[in-house]
Design a protein around this motif. Structure first.
Motif, mmCIF file in Angstrom:
data_model
loop_
_atom_site.group_PDB
_atom_site.id
_atom_site.type_symbol
_atom_site.label_atom_id
_atom_site.label_comp_id
_atom_site.label_asym_id
_atom_site.label_seq_id
_atom_site.Cartn_x
_atom_site.Cartn_y
_atom_site.Cartn_z
ATOM 1 N N ALA B 913 0.961 -1.191 0.021
ATOM 2 C CA ALA B 913 0.039 0.008 0.043
ATOM 3 C C ALA B 913 0.744 1.194 0.075
ATOM 4 C CB ALA B 913 -0.808 -0.018 1.125
ATOM 5 N N SER B 914 0.247 2.310 -0.447
ATOM 6 C CA SER B 914 1.029 3.528 -0.538
ATOM 7 C C SER B 914 0.248 4.873 -0.128
ATOM 8 C CB SER B 914 1.572 3.911 -1.830
ATOM 9 O OG SER B 914 0.815 3.668 -2.919
ATOM 10 N N THR B 915 0.870 5.708 0.381
ATOM 11 C CA THR B 915 0.101 7.200 0.571
ATOM 12 C C THR B 915 0.945 8.355 0.613
ATOM 13 O OG1 THR B 915 -1.843 8.077 1.880
ATOM 14 C CG2 THR B 915 0.187 7.129 2.905
ATOM 15 N N THR B 916 0.290 9.249 0.550
ATOM 16 C CA THR B 916 1.291 10.605 0.709
ATOM 17 C C THR B 916 1.051 11.202 2.160
ATOM 18 O OG1 THR B 916 0.834 11.059 -1.560
ATOM 19 C CG2 THR B 916 2.188 12.468 -0.627
ATOM 20 N N PHE B 917 1.949 11.531 2.645
ATOM 21 C CA PHE B 917 1.872 12.186 4.135
ATOM 22 C C PHE B 917 2.006 13.739 4.043
ATOM 23 C CE2 PHE B 917 3.306 13.466 8.360
ATOM 24 C CZ PHE B 917 2.431 13.333 8.967
ATOM 25 N N TYR B 918 1.232 14.421 4.781
ATOM 26 C CA TYR B 918 1.440 15.857 4.586
ATOM 27 C C TYR B 918 1.808 16.480 5.919
ATOM 28 C CZ TYR B 918 0.025 16.170 -0.163
ATOM 29 O OH TYR B 918 -0.446 15.891 -1.433
ATOM 30 N N SER B 919 2.967 17.116 6.171
ATOM 31 C CA SER B 919 3.390 17.715 7.458
ATOM 32 C C SER B 919 4.074 19.170 7.028
ATOM 33 C CB SER B 919 3.716 17.051 8.454
ATOM 34 O OG SER B 919 5.079 16.807 8.249
ATOM 35 N N GLU B 920 4.164 19.941 8.052
ATOM 36 C CA GLU B 920 4.902 21.000 7.783
ATOM 37 C C GLU B 920 6.557 20.782 7.796
ATOM 38 O OE1 GLU B 920 4.713 24.532 10.416
ATOM 39 O OE2 GLU B 920 3.082 25.483 8.946
ATOM 40 N N SER B 921 7.019 19.685 8.351
ATOM 41 C CA SER B 921 8.203 19.512 8.491
ATOM 42 C C SER B 921 8.800 18.471 7.344
ATOM 43 C CB SER B 921 8.752 18.901 9.796
ATOM 44 O OG SER B 921 8.186 17.691 9.771
ATOM 45 N N THR B 922 7.971 17.513 6.917
ATOM 46 C CA THR B 922 7.974 16.993 5.819
ATOM 47 C C THR B 922 7.711 17.163 4.382
ATOM 48 O OG1 THR B 922 6.268 15.487 6.267
ATOM 49 C CG2 THR B 922 8.127 14.886 7.462
ATOM 50 N N GLN B 923 6.883 18.362 4.624
ATOM 51 C CA GLN B 923 6.115 18.545 3.341
ATOM 52 C C GLN B 923 5.158 17.560 2.727
ATOM 53 O OE1 GLN B 923 5.552 21.573 2.092
ATOM 54 N NE2 GLN B 923 7.238 22.496 3.547
ATOM 55 N N SER B 924 5.131 17.068 1.397
ATOM 56 C CA SER B 924 4.508 15.902 0.999
ATOM 57 C C SER B 924 5.593 14.849 0.920
ATOM 58 C CB SER B 924 3.623 16.081 -0.219
ATOM 59 O OG SER B 924 4.650 16.067 -1.308
ATOM 60 N N MET B 925 5.253 13.675 1.752
ATOM 61 C CA MET B 925 6.114 12.528 1.636
ATOM 62 C C MET B 925 5.301 11.235 1.112
ATOM 63 S SD MET B 925 9.356 11.916 2.710
ATOM 64 C CE MET B 925 9.831 13.241 3.979
ATOM 65 N N LEU B 926 6.185 10.482 0.412
ATOM 66 C CA LEU B 926 5.672 9.310 -0.047
ATOM 67 C C LEU B 926 5.705 8.198 0.989
ATOM 68 C CD1 LEU B 926 4.176 8.007 -2.335
ATOM 69 C CD2 LEU B 926 6.347 7.041 -3.283
ATOM 70 N N CYS B 927 4.735 7.301 1.227
ATOM 71 C CA CYS B 927 4.984 6.256 2.304
ATOM 72 C C CYS B 927 4.508 5.075 1.657
ATOM 73 C CB CYS B 927 3.897 6.536 3.484
ATOM 74 S SG CYS B 927 4.160 8.141 4.260
ATOM 75 N N LEU B 928 5.273 4.010 2.019
ATOM 76 C CA LEU B 928 4.866 2.797 1.274
ATOM 77 C C LEU B 928 4.902 1.454 2.486
ATOM 78 C CD1 LEU B 928 7.950 3.079 -1.400
ATOM 79 C CD2 LEU B 928 5.590 3.607 -1.644
ATOM 80 N N VAL B 929 4.204 0.804 2.221
ATOM 81 C CA VAL B 929 3.690 -0.306 3.289
ATOM 82 C C VAL B 929 3.642 -1.437 2.513
ATOM 83 C CG1 VAL B 929 2.125 -0.971 4.990
ATOM 84 C CG2 VAL B 929 2.313 1.495 4.688
ATOM 85 N N ARG B 930 4.108 -2.369 3.275
ATOM 86 C CA ARG B 930 4.105 -3.799 2.828
ATOM 87 C C ARG B 930 3.721 -4.784 4.067
ATOM 88 N NH1 ARG B 930 8.552 -7.838 0.922
ATOM 89 N NH2 ARG B 930 7.489 -9.321 -0.451
ATOM 90 N N ILE B 931 2.589 -5.436 3.753
ATOM 91 C CA ILE B 931 2.290 -6.458 4.879
ATOM 92 C C ILE B 931 2.178 -7.937 4.335
ATOM 93 C CG2 ILE B 931 0.234 -7.127 6.181
ATOM 94 C CD1 ILE B 931 -0.574 -4.411 6.490
ATOM 95 N N GLU B 932 3.036 -8.774 5.121
ATOM 96 C CA GLU B 932 3.190 -10.152 4.647
ATOM 97 C C GLU B 932 2.668 -11.024 5.719
ATOM 98 O OE1 GLU B 932 7.585 -8.735 4.331
ATOM 99 O OE2 GLU B 932 7.801 -10.779 3.339
ATOM 100 N N THR B 933 1.469 -11.482 5.037
ATOM 101 C CA THR B 933 0.544 -12.400 6.009
ATOM 102 C C THR B 933 0.995 -13.930 5.937
ATOM 103 O OG1 THR B 933 -1.039 -12.787 4.354
ATOM 104 C CG2 THR B 933 -1.252 -10.769 5.810
ATOM 105 N N ASP B 934 0.716 -14.556 6.960
ATOM 106 C CA ASP B 934 1.019 -15.942 6.892
ATOM 107 C C ASP B 934 -0.270 -16.798 6.943
ATOM 108 O OD1 ASP B 934 2.753 -17.667 9.628
ATOM 109 O OD2 ASP B 934 1.842 -18.411 7.562
ATOM 110 N N PRO B 935 -0.472 -17.271 5.833
ATOM 111 C CA PRO B 935 -1.841 -18.248 5.852
ATOM 112 C C PRO B 935 -2.044 -19.074 6.758
ATOM 113 C CG PRO B 935 -0.480 -18.621 3.644
ATOM 114 C CD PRO B 935 0.391 -17.578 4.584
#
Lengths: 189, 996
Positions: B913-935
């Motif tokens: 998953a991905s998203t963009t995070f906004y704050s004054e210090s980081t400006q817009s910052m791309l965030c990447l997430v990976r979740i590995e589940t165990d069936p």
């Protein structure tokens, strides 16, 4: 103590009275908090070689060169500790000793020990052979170097080392280049 | 004969050498120092030769470890001598005797600068060396441009250039701005084209420092490094003088490989292929040869190549080659290679998942634990610690315990701590864990810190099945003739709590337990006595109806200690004595301790702390992150919200207040329980605590304690009058975290609604305060308690809300930096005479500052790879995950505006998953997430989060974790019950009571 209090409060500012109590307790048991703060250390650039020592088997220092600032007292303690540690080791043991934040790489030549203190992640074998390079360089100049040569020609030993290591980094590994300034000096005097 | 004909000096050295003892040496040195001081005092007739001689003597004396606090001026003054020999001595002695903070050094700056910019190459070298060794900030500011000029000048000869490179390195360390000039990285890149190996060696050192600080600026230099390696590996154009036992400058090879390890990855396929060819050649082509020096030099290169391969995490094929090589190394006779084999195996475990292959060498590693060389033993210990998992924990821990008996003093504490951590993390069953720790205390009690036995008590308390077993074990240890005090503490505690479970066994009647414990009392220290007193009180409580003889014995002890000089003991004695006369009430108050809240092991924390100092426990931290523990350790990583560790186990139970519906309240109660132990020893206010908690269940309001009421019950508060919310606030808050409008709070009189709009790092919330009644609400106050990362501005709130009216209060939000902390609205009003006060969390949470973004594989993977390592990319195995299907998880993430890109990860069990995070210090910052589940096990998953900002990465990881685990920590609501004013609370007991 006061500092830790502020630290905790800032962290908990949005939390609730229960957490406020935590913070008070944390301050009472202040060591926990203080320890946590002290863990935040500044990034320090690696030094590489932090000192070079030559010590005879009686433990007398024959040459000492530090590349970081230590007070005289710190030097004395450090030298005492590592000389005791290293001299007690035998031939079958490895050439590396861990001491405080240092790793000591050492080598013995007859009655003389060469001890080099480096950062923990330095390449140990490279340093070990660097010691040998230093000895070979001295050999080339003095012809079969011995403890007395280093004692009575302290200045030359220092000059050679200075040509080889600067600010904890290796500058030169060619024997001819290392010895050139000394030859210049010999000629001029 | 020596020192360029300085006879006086030779004589002095000989005399020192002939000294029979340290005392004689000191006398001789003192005499000489006195002499030199005199000579320096009256400069007249002091020739340059004399000066030189004396300065050397001073250096010699300094080297022997004597303080030389004068004559610095003379050493510095030699620097400005016109002739080479004097100048050289001046420079050298100055750099040995002085450090960068000496004032004298500043006096020399001008002379040094003149030498650096002068025409004389040998003078240039001397000056550069001095600055390179001891130059400080002053030097950095005034000399950096000159040094840079030398370094890049085409007319400057190698002998000067190599010194200039390292001189600049020094200046860079003192002031990093010296290389922050335009185009410096291009110049650095040109420097790496250098043909002269001396210059290249020192330039490479400079380069390593620069990239270790910031590799981003130097991507263009990466191919140059690979070229250098190729040149050396093929032995092209390497002068004989730079070949060492047939190996082209091993030091330069090592340095270059080191530099490459600061780049997270190598993107360019050609460069990558070229590098791997070189590495392959080193890995395959390094043979063991007879000549020690040649062998060492080639292995120095080999080990560095191994490190580089590990770092680049090459094709699995090469990695297995590495493991095979290391496996060979740890079995050789040569101690140096064995040491390095073990060391590098530990490093390898930290970077890649090779545990299974390394396990094959377990027997060999255990042999190394018995090596005669302590250096090797240490490495073996570290490696065993790092490679331990649930499958081999029993073997490894038992080896460690066995070794503990013979290990030297210096290693015992570390060993004990490591054994305890491993036992805790990987225990196949809990009784084994208890066995291990008790053995540990038995064998090395001095080295077992309190944390370790506290932890045992926590486990035993939290696992009922374990209690009889632990008590029995404790009882067995007490039969030993001499037992360690720590063993005494833990045994007394366990027997106090659980000895009644053993009552039917021979030798375990309350009387017998009491007498065997009491037998040891004269031998223990004060803190242990107070634990013993608690144990007696517990034994007394458990033997109901009381055995009069036992009771009298114990009472006699209590009354004896009522006059103890130690306040803690005295207080316990007085209280237990009084309590034990209360009959049935005693049962309640001294009942068994309730379960402890699960918390992160304090041991692991301790290990992390020690690590900072010794670096010997280097493996711990990374391992702790990598493999989250099994059931025993709950890695609840809320660095700030962590309840403090129990440093003293209070033995007094707080009756749990069960009639409050919300289970989180229970949780808080138990937490408070942990805290109490901490408060106790400090302010000795057990009495207050007891008073406060002795009140009947249901006391959740705040009370004032009656001053004179020694053991009287505090008056009961009138909770019934309090205004209760009619909705589940926690649930509403959770809803509002993913929605933008809804009800935040509602009780019979008031409703608070909320509506929000978010744009980038800013937001606008509107609070709708509604009066539901037909009379007006007075004294309305709304105050925002902002966390440090949010800037919040609430427009004024009217003090009175008319009947059936609604007031709108806009609230401006600016997000300054990433944080999971939550803003709180403190809302109070008066209805009639009742003051109602609520603290409500505002849904201005982390995910509100996300902006959905969908990435394609081409966009995602380069980003993912470039954010390669902590702290920008963090990974954690999360246990105790709420069971949900992948679809549900996708919905959850999407609702948080973490947009899942289906099909991006080839493994269908994983989500990206991905998203963009906004704050004054980081400006817009791309965030990447990976979740590995165990069936196979839906309750655990591996979470990896990456972004360009380390704080953001950490906060986001914790945030997602909170959303995934079954009891989201974030949803623990604020103090829910409206509290009734005023709180009269100068007494900590009352304060505590107020919190219950």
């Amino acid at each position: 103590m006061h500092a830790s209090f502020v630290f905790v409060l800032v962290k908990y500012r949005c939390s609730f009275s229960l957490y406020f109590l935590h913070s008070i307790v944390l301050c009472v048991g202040g060591s926990i908090v203080l320890r946590r703060i002290s863990r935040r250390r500044e990034l320090r650039l690696k030094m590489g070689i932090r000192f070079v020592l030559m010590v005879n088997k009686q433990g007398q220092t024959r040459l000492a060169q530090y590349y970081e600032y230590l007070t005289l007292e710190e030097r004395r303690t450090l030298e005492g500790e590592i000389v005791r540690k290293c001299l007690a080791r035998n031939e079958q043991q490895c050439s590396f000793v861990e001491h405080r934040t240092y790793k000591i790489v050492y080598r013995r030549y007859a009655s003389l020990f060469f001890l080099v203190g480096v950062d923990n992640d330095e390449n140990e074998l490279a340093i070990l052979e660097f010691i040998h390079l230093l000895v070979e360089t001295m050999d080339r100049h003095f012809g079969n170097v011995c403890e007395l040569d280093i004692m009575f020609h302290l200045e030359k030993a220092h000059f050679m080392l200075e040509e080889m290591v600067m600010n904890g980094c290796i500058v030169e590994t060619s024997k001819a280049n290392i010895l050139a300034p000394i030859q210049l000096m010999d000629k001029s005097s | 004969m020596a020192l360029s004909g300085m006879r006086g000096l030779s004589v002095f050295i000989s005399e020192i050498r002939n000294c029979q003892n340290k005392e004689q040496e000191r006398l001789r040195v003192d005499k000489e120092l006195g002499h030199i001081r005199n000579r320096f005092k009256n400069e007249k007739g002091l020739t340059v030769y004399d000066k030189k001689k004396y300065v050397w003597k001073m250096l010699y004396i300094f080297m022997l470890g004597y303080d030389v606090d004068f004559g610095h001026m003379e050493a510095v003054s030699l620097i400005s001598a016109p002739k080479y020999p004097e100048k050289q001595v001046g420079y050298l002695v100055t750099s040995c005797l002085l450090n960068e903070n000496h004032d004298f050094l500043r006096l020399a700056i001008n002379t040094v600068r003149n030498d650096i910019i002068g025409r004389n190459e040998t003078f240039q070298c001397l000056a550069l060396t001095l600055v390179g060794n001891i130059g400080g900030r002053d030097f950095a500011e005034s000399l950096a441009p000159d040094v840079q000029k030398l370094l890049i000048s085409s007319s400057c000869r190698p002998l000067v250039k190599k010194k200039a490179a390292l001189c600049l390195l020094r200046l860079f360390r003192k002031n990093p701005d010296v290389v922050n000039v335009d185009g410096w990285s291009d110049r650095m890149s040109q420097l790496l084209d250098e043909r002269n190996l001396g210059v290249l060696t020192s330039s490479m050192s400079l380069f390593v420092s620069l990239v270790s600080n910031n590799h981003e600026a130097y991507w263009s230099c990466l191919p140059k490094c690979v070229k250098v390696l190729e040149r050396l590996a093929r032995n092209q154009d390497v002068p004989q003088e730079y070949t060492y036992y047939g190996i082209p400058s091993p030091w330069l090879q090592v340095k270059t490989m080191r530099a490459l390890q600061y780049f997270p990855t190598i993107e360019d396929p050609n460069t990558r292929r070229a590098l791997f060819e070189v590495l392959q050649r080193v890995l395959m082509g390094t043979d063991v040869v007879k000549n020690v020096n040649k062998n060492n030099a080639s292995h120095a290169v080999l080990f560095e190549a191994l490190a580089l391969v590990m770092h680049l995490d090459a094709e699995k094929e090469m990695m297995s080659q590495c493991v095979a090589l290391l496996g060979k190394f740890i079995a050789v006779r040569e101690p140096n290679i064995r040491y390095l084999g073990l060391e590098n195996m530990t490093r390898m475990l930290m970077v890649t998942d090779v545990q299974e292959i390394i396990k094959r060498h377990q027997a060999q590693i255990i042999t190394s634990l018995k090596d005669p060389d302590i250096s090797i033993r240490r490495r073996a210990l570290d490696l065993l610690y790092a490679m331990c998992d649930i499958s081999n924990a029993k073997d490894i821990v038992e080896e460690l315990l066995q070794y503990l008996g013979t290990a030297e003093f210096t290693m015992r504490e570390e060993l004990a701590l490591k054994a305890a951590i491993l036992a805790e993390k990987f225990a196949p069953d809990l009784s084994w864990y208890v066995d291990v720790i008790l053995q540990l205390i038995d064998k090395a009690g001095d080295f077992v810190s309190d944390d370790i036995w506290f932890r045992v008590v926590q486990f035993v308390t939290n696992n009922e099945d374990l209690q009889p077993y632990a008590a029995l074990k404790a009882r067995e240890y007490l039969d030993k003739p001499a037992i360690h005090e720590t063993m005494m503490k833990v045994s007394a505690y366990l027997l106090g709590e659980y000895s009644h479970l053993l009552a039917r066994r021979p030798g375990c009647s309350p009387k017998e337990i009491f007498s065997i414990i009491h037998e040891k009392l004269p031998t223990v220290s004060t803190p242990t006595i107070s634990i013993l007193l608690s144990t007696y009180a517990k034994i007394l409580m458990h033997s109901q109806p009381p055995d009069p003889e036992l009771q009298n014995q114990i009472w006699a002890i209590f009354s004896k200690y009522e006059t103890s000089i130690d306040a803690e003991i005295q207080q316990r004695a007085v209280e237990y004595f009084a309590l034990s006369k209360k009959g049935a009430a005693l049962m309640d108050i001294l009942a068994e301790m309730p379960k402890f809240p699960e918390r992160e092991s304090s041991l692991i924390k301790k290990a992390e702390d020690t690590e900072a100092d010794t670096a010997e426990l280097s493996a711990i931290k990374s391992r702790a992150q990598q493999q989250a523990s099994n059931a025993l350790v709950v890695t609840d990583q809320h660095p700030a919200n962590e309840p403090p560790q129990v440093t003293q186990l209070g033995m007094v139970k707080i009756p749990s207040i069960n009639n409050l519906e919300n289970n989180h309240v229970d949780q808080e109660v138990t937490q408070t329980n942990g805290i109490m132990g901490e408060v106790e020893p400090q302010n000795g206010d057990i009495l207050g605590d007891l008073l406060a908690i002795e009140g009947p269940p249901g006391v959740s309001g705040t009370e004032t304690l009656t001053e004179e009421g020694a053991l009287a019950l505090a008056p009961v508060g009138e909770l019934e009058n309090a205004v209760k919310p009619v909705i589940d606030i926690a649930e509403r808050f959770r809803d509002l975290c993913v929605k933008d409008s809804g009800v935040l709070y509602e009780d019979p009189y008031v409703q608070i609604g909320i509506k929000a709009e978010w744009r980038g790092h800013q937001g606008r919330l509107v609070l709708f305060l509604g009066n539901k009644t037909t009379s007006s609400l007075d004294s309305v106050h709304a105050v925002i308690l902002p966390p440090s990362h949010l800037k919040l501005e609430l427009s004024s709130v009217p003090e009175i809300i008319p009947p059936r009216a609604q007031v709108q209060c806009p609230l401006e939000v600016v997000n300054l930096c990433p944080s999971r902390d939550v803003a709180v609205l403190d809302f109070s009003y008066k209805f009639g005479t009742t003051l109602v006060d609520n603290k409500l969390r505002l849904p201005a949470v982390l995910n509100k500052f996300f902006h959905p973004v969908t990435l394609s594989a081409e966009e995602f993977f380069p980003q993912w790879r470039s954010l390669a390592a902590p702290p920008l990319k963090l990974q954690e195995v999360v246990r105790g995950v709420r069971v949900m299907s992948l679809g549900e998880m996708t919905n959850l993430l999407n609702s948080l505006k973490l947009i899942v890109s289906p099909g991006l990860d080839p493994n269908a069990n994983n989500l990206v998953a991905s998203t963009t995070f906004y704050s004054e210090s980081t400006q817009s910052m791309l965030c990447l997430v990976r979740i590995e589940t165990d069936p196979a096990d839906r309750t655990q998953l591996r979470l990896t989060v990456a972004s360009g900002d380390s704080t953001l990465t950490f906060e986001l990881k914790e945030f997602i974790k909170e959303q995934l685990v079954s009891i989201p920590a974030a949803s623990r609501p604020p103090v829910l019950q409206p509290t009734i004013q005023p709180i009269s609370s100068s007494d900590p007991g009352a304060l505590l009571a107020g919190l219950l």
